[in-house]
Scaffold this motif. Sequence first.
Motif: not given
Length: 133
Positions: A98-99, A101-103, A105-106
């Motif tokens: 999840e971390r 994927e968030r990075r 997406a940023d």
Amino acid sequence: MSTLRLEIVTPERKVYEEDVDMVVVKGVAGELGILPNHIPLATPLKIAPIKAKKGGKDEYVAVHGGFMEVRKDKVVILAEAAELGNDIDLIRARQAKERAERRLADKAANVDHKRAELALQRALSRISAAGGE
């Protein structure tokens, strides 16, 4: 049926050493299945789980890059890092996914997308080896 010896070694330790019926890996050129008496071969590996077929059961090891050398009766995998599927904390692996994927997406310029992509590949390999997906 004959077997072959599978050794998975990292710079820190020998992670796995067993006689197995078959080894399945993901090389950079695609998936490979290695049986006893396979022709000699050396290939770089992707970040992906290794499957060892042993006595009708499958054992998984998350391998984070490296190389495989195949000999007549032995497969040696030299990996940057490796973990037995049974030793992986599935919750932590999912959190790492999840971390990453968030990075990814940023879209900010200060995010190292190559590093985030590698982190995502490692997390997915660990989840798969642990039987999570």
